[in-house]
Motif scaffolding. Structure first.
Motif, PDB file in Angstrom:
ATOM      1  N   PRO A  44       0.800  -1.226   0.000  1.00  0.00           N
ATOM      2  CA  PRO A  44       0.000   0.000   0.000  1.00  0.00           C
ATOM      3  C   PRO A  44       0.834   1.280   0.000  1.00  0.00           C
ATOM      4  N   LEU A  45       0.195   2.351  -0.412  1.00  0.00           N
ATOM      5  CA  LEU A  45       0.837   3.664  -0.429  1.00  0.00           C
ATOM      6  C   LEU A  45       0.639   4.404   0.893  1.00  0.00           C
ATOM      7  N   ALA A  46      -0.212   3.858   1.752  1.00  0.00           N
ATOM      8  CA  ALA A  46      -0.521   4.539   3.007  1.00  0.00           C
ATOM      9  C   ALA A  46      -0.685   3.528   4.133  1.00  0.00           C
ATOM     10  N   LEU A 197      -5.309  11.519  -4.555  1.00  0.00           N
ATOM     11  CA  LEU A 197      -3.989  12.103  -4.281  1.00  0.00           C
ATOM     12  C   LEU A 197      -3.741  13.328  -5.148  1.00  0.00           C
ATOM     13  N   LYS A 198      -4.152  13.246  -6.401  1.00  0.00           N
ATOM     14  CA  LYS A 198      -3.962  14.374  -7.318  1.00  0.00           C
ATOM     15  C   LYS A 198      -4.865  15.543  -6.959  1.00  0.00           C
ATOM     16  N   LEU A 199      -6.039  15.232  -6.402  1.00  0.00           N
ATOM     17  CA  LEU A 199      -7.010  16.275  -6.083  1.00  0.00           C
ATOM     18  C   LEU A 199      -6.732  16.948  -4.745  1.00  0.00           C
ATOM     19  N   VAL A 200      -6.474  16.136  -3.706  1.00  0.00           N
ATOM     20  CA  VAL A 200      -6.368  16.699  -2.352  1.00  0.00           C
ATOM     21  C   VAL A 200      -4.949  16.625  -1.783  1.00  0.00           C
ATOM     22  N   GLY A 201      -4.052  15.947  -2.500  1.00  0.00           N
ATOM     23  CA  GLY A 201      -2.670  15.908  -2.055  1.00  0.00           C
ATOM     24  C   GLY A 201      -2.359  14.744  -1.114  1.00  0.00           C
ATOM     25  N   VAL A 202      -1.176  14.806  -0.555  1.00  0.00           N
ATOM     26  CA  VAL A 202      -0.616  13.728   0.265  1.00  0.00           C
ATOM     27  C   VAL A 202      -0.935  13.971   1.740  1.00  0.00           C
ATOM     28  N   SER A 203      -1.360  12.921   2.438  1.00  0.00           N
ATOM     29  CA  SER A 203      -1.667  13.039   3.869  1.00  0.00           C
ATOM     30  C   SER A 203      -0.468  12.594   4.709  1.00  0.00           C
ATOM     31  N   VAL A 204      -0.589  12.770   6.009  1.00  0.00           N
ATOM     32  CA  VAL A 204       0.484  12.345   6.918  1.00  0.00           C
ATOM     33  C   VAL A 204       0.576  10.829   7.009  1.00  0.00           C
ATOM     34  N   HIS A 205      -0.450  10.147   6.510  1.00  0.00           N
ATOM     35  CA  HIS A 205      -0.464   8.689   6.579  1.00  0.00           C
ATOM     36  C   HIS A 205       0.124   8.032   5.332  1.00  0.00           C
ATOM     37  N   HIS A 206       0.574   8.833   4.376  1.00  0.00           N
ATOM     38  CA  HIS A 206       1.149   8.287   3.152  1.00  0.00           C
ATOM     39  C   HIS A 206       2.643   8.024   3.296  1.00  0.00           C
ATOM     40  N   ARG A 207       3.097   7.005   2.556  1.00  0.00           N
ATOM     41  CA  ARG A 207       4.510   6.613   2.561  1.00  0.00           C
ATOM     42  C   ARG A 207       5.247   7.447   1.512  1.00  0.00           C
ATOM     43  N   ARG A 208       5.966   8.438   1.987  1.00  0.00           N
ATOM     44  CA  ARG A 208       6.591   9.398   1.084  1.00  0.00           C
ATOM     45  C   ARG A 208       7.782   8.824   0.319  1.00  0.00           C
ATOM     46  N   SER A 209       8.259   7.671   0.733  1.00  0.00           N
ATOM     47  CA  SER A 209       9.361   7.031   0.020  1.00  0.00           C
ATOM     48  C   SER A 209       8.888   6.196  -1.168  1.00  0.00           C
ATOM     49  N   PHE A 210       7.566   5.988  -1.304  1.00  0.00           N
ATOM     50  CA  PHE A 210       7.028   5.196  -2.404  1.00  0.00           C
ATOM     51  C   PHE A 210       6.883   6.082  -3.641  1.00  0.00           C
ATOM     52  N   LYS A 211       7.221   5.551  -4.793  1.00  0.00           N
ATOM     53  CA  LYS A 211       7.328   6.349  -6.009  1.00  0.00           C
ATOM     54  C   LYS A 211       6.062   7.143  -6.356  1.00  0.00           C
ATOM     55  N   PRO A 212       4.869   6.556  -6.334  1.00  0.00           N
ATOM     56  CA  PRO A 212       3.694   7.375  -6.677  1.00  0.00           C
ATOM     57  C   PRO A 212       3.532   8.588  -5.771  1.00  0.00           C
ATOM     58  N   ILE A 213       3.893   8.443  -4.509  1.00  0.00           N
ATOM     59  CA  ILE A 213       3.794   9.578  -3.584  1.00  0.00           C
ATOM     60  C   ILE A 213       4.911  10.580  -3.869  1.00  0.00           C
ATOM     61  N   ARG A 214       6.120  10.109  -4.112  1.00  0.00           N
ATOM     62  CA  ARG A 214       7.225  11.009  -4.459  1.00  0.00           C
ATOM     63  C   ARG A 214       6.902  11.813  -5.710  1.00  0.00           C
ATOM     64  N   ASP A 215       6.316  11.157  -6.699  1.00  0.00           N
ATOM     65  CA  ASP A 215       5.982  11.849  -7.951  1.00  0.00           C
ATOM     66  C   ASP A 215       5.004  12.989  -7.706  1.00  0.00           C
ATOM     67  N   ILE A 216       3.999  12.740  -6.846  1.00  0.00           N
ATOM     68  CA  ILE A 216       3.014  13.791  -6.559  1.00  0.00           C
ATOM     69  C   ILE A 216       3.654  14.920  -5.767  1.00  0.00           C
ATOM     70  N   LEU A 217       4.499  14.583  -4.822  1.00  0.00           N
ATOM     71  CA  LEU A 217       5.180  15.626  -4.036  1.00  0.00           C
ATOM     72  C   LEU A 217       6.084  16.469  -4.914  1.00  0.00           C
ATOM     73  N   ASP A 218       6.708  15.833  -5.920  1.00  0.00           N
ATOM     74  CA  ASP A 218       7.585  16.559  -6.829  1.00  0.00           C
ATOM     75  C   ASP A 218       6.810  17.565  -7.697  1.00  0.00           C
ATOM     76  N   GLU A 219       5.522  17.257  -7.922  1.00  0.00           N
ATOM     77  CA  GLU A 219       4.694  18.122  -8.749  1.00  0.00           C
ATOM     78  C   GLU A 219       4.151  19.318  -7.976  1.00  0.00           C
ATOM     79  N   GLU A 220       4.159  19.195  -6.640  1.00  0.00           N
ATOM     80  CA  GLU A 220       3.576  20.268  -5.824  1.00  0.00           C
ATOM     81  C   GLU A 220       4.494  21.501  -5.771  1.00  0.00           C
TER      82      GLU A 220
END
Length: 220
Positions: A44-46, A197-220
Motif C-alpha cells: 500500500p501507499l498509506a 492524491l492528485k485532487l487533495v494531495g498527500v496526507s500524513v499517513h502516506h509513505r513518502r518514500s514510495f514512487k507514486p507519492i514522491r511523484d506527486i510531491l515533486d509536482e507540488e
C-alpha cells in the motif's frame, strides 16, 4: 491434508517437524512451542505495515484456517475472534509510516515481525515465517516458508490476524481522511486512491518514500 478432489490446505506438519528439530536440540519435544509469523501491508501507499505472531494450541486448532486472501471478509472477521479465543498466544505489531520511509519497506516488515514475536505473552522456541527472508528472531529456531500462509496453520492464523487488524486500522483512518477510499482499498494504489492524491494531495499517513507519492510531491 488435501486429496485429489480438493485443493491443498494448510496443516500442522511444518510445526510438528520444527518442534522435533527443536526437541532434538533441547531434549524436550513435548513442551516446545512454535509460532507462525506473517505480515500484511507491504504494497500500500498509506498506513503502517502490520505483523502478527500466533502460537496455536495443537489440541484446539480452529476449523477453516487458510491464507487470509482466500477467505471472505466475513470469515476472516469471525476467525479473528476465534483465534484470539483458542490460541495459546497472539501478538500484533506495526512498523509506522515514518519507519517505513526511514529504513525501507522490507526492513520495516522485518521489524514488525520481530516486534510481534517479542510481544508474545509466552516465549516460543521456534517460528515459522511466511516468505523467504528470516527476520532475525534472536535465539529462536526459524524456518521460512514461501506461500507459508497456504501451507502452515500457524502462519495462516497469523495472516488472518494481521489482515483483519490492518483492515480495521485503515477503516479507522478512512473516517479521518475519507477522500482516499481506504475503507475499500486499504491504502493500495487503486485508481480512486490515485485520483484523490492528485485532487487533495498527500496526507500524513502516506509513505513518502514510495514512487507514486514522491511523484506527486515533486509536482507540488
Amino acid at each position: 491434508m488435501a486429496n485429489s478432489a480438493g485443493p491443498m490446505l494448510p496443516n500442522y506438519e511444518y510445526e510438528q517437524a520444527l518442534k522435533i528439530e527443536i526437541g532434538e536440540h533441547l531434549g524436550d519435544v513435548e513442551t516446545s512451542m512454535v509460532c507462525g509469523v506473517d505480515e500484511v501491508g507491504r504494497g500500500p501507499l498509506a498506513g503502517p505495515v502490520v505483523a502478527a505472531a500466533v502460537i496455536l494450541d495443537p489440541e484446539n486448532i480452529p476449523d477453516g484456517l487458510n491464507d487470509s486472501k482466500k477467505l471472505t471478509q466475513k470469515r476472516r472477521e469471525a476467525l479473528f475472534d476465534i483465534i484470539h479465543e483458542h490460541a495459546i498466544a497472539v501478538c500484533i505489531a506495526e512498523a509506522s509510516v515514518s519507519e517505513i520511509d526511514e529504513i525501507n519497506i522490507l526492513q520495516a516488515s522485518m521489524l514488525a515481525m520481530r516486534r510481534a514475536v517479542d510481544g508474545l505473552s509466552i516465549k516460543p522456541q521456534g517460528a515459522l515465517v511466511d516468505g523467504n527472508r528470516d527476520p532475525d528472531l534472536g535465539d529462536l529456531r526459524t524456518k521460512t516458508l514461501v506461500k507459508g500462509d497456504a501451507k502452515s496453520l500457524s502462519i495462516a492464523a497469523a495472516s488472518i490476524i494481521a489482515k483483519v487488524f490492518r483492515d480495521r486500522l485503515m477503516a479507522g483512518l478512512d473516517r479521518i481522511e475519507p477522500a482516499y477510499g481506504w475503507v475499500q482499498n486499504a491504502g493500495y494504489g487503486v485508481p480512486k486512491h490515485l485520483d484523490a492524491l492528485k485532487l487533495v494531495g498527500v496526507s500524513v499517513h502516506h509513505r513518502r518514500s514510495f514512487k507514486p507519492i514522491r511523484d506527486i510531491l515533486d509536482e507540488e
